[in-house]
Write an enzyme that holds these catalytic residues in place. Structure first.
Site: not given
Length: 190
Positions: A7, A74, A91
């Site tokens: 990730h 991501e 954010r």
């Protein structure tokens, strides 16, 4: 299936003048129950070439929606170097301090400047990644119950002076079921 998946997220920043830059990556692969536990920057598996490719993809995603402010794009990164879009968080995220430490950029300051209509204070070629930073999240958990969230009185909480500790609780506080079980973030840089 993505083999050997990690990730990896890219910090982006856009202003109202059409400029978007990326500030490198954070590796957030250490997770439990899809909750990030350790974040590090730069990622140990991302070299300069892959960083440029992922950064360009993240910038393109932000530009496609005329994004203004701090955001995180991501990705799922395979062992073969291929990466796949997961989501964009619009954010500052909990793990933003590791990006601040390796870039020397105060992201909250940039947020305020961009909100006031100012242009970004740096161009992409000015952004430098130096050193290494880790952030570990400390949770109120019960190790005997598979690390499920735990409640109760926090009887002891101290941190060594050599780390940055961001917390909203102190010894004597009650950990309740009404909030996230995260007690603190411990951040180191070197």
């Amino acid at each position: 299936a993505v083999v050997g998946a990690r990730h990896v997220e890219i910090q982006v920043f856009g202003d109202s003048h059409g400029t978007v830059v990326h500030l490198g990556e954070r590796d957030c692969s250490v997770q439990r129950r899809n909750q990030k536990i350790v974040e590090e920057s730069p990622s140990p598996v991302v070299d300069a070439e892959l960083r440029a490719k992922m950064g360009a993809a993240a910038v393109a995603a932000a530009q496609s929606i005329d994004y203004v402010g701090a955001g995180t794009v991501e990705f799922l990164l395979g062992a073969d170097g291929e990466f796949y879009f997961l989501e964009m968080n619009t954010r500052l995220q909990v793990e933003h301090p590791v990006t601040e430490l390796v870039t020397g950029i105060d992201l909250v300051d940039w947020q305020l400047r961009v909100a006031a209509g100012e242009p970004l204070p740096m161009r992409q070629e000015d952004v430098q990644i130096q050193d290494h930073a880790f952030e570990a999240r400390l949770y109120a958990e019960d190790a005997t119950q598979g690390f499920l969230p735990a409640i109760g009185r926090l009887t002891h909480l101290t941190f060594p002076d050599i780390v940055r500790a961001d917390t909203g609780v102190e010894a004597g506080d009650e950990i309740t079921p009404h909030y996230d079980p995260m007690i603190a973030k411990v951040i180191v840089h070197g």
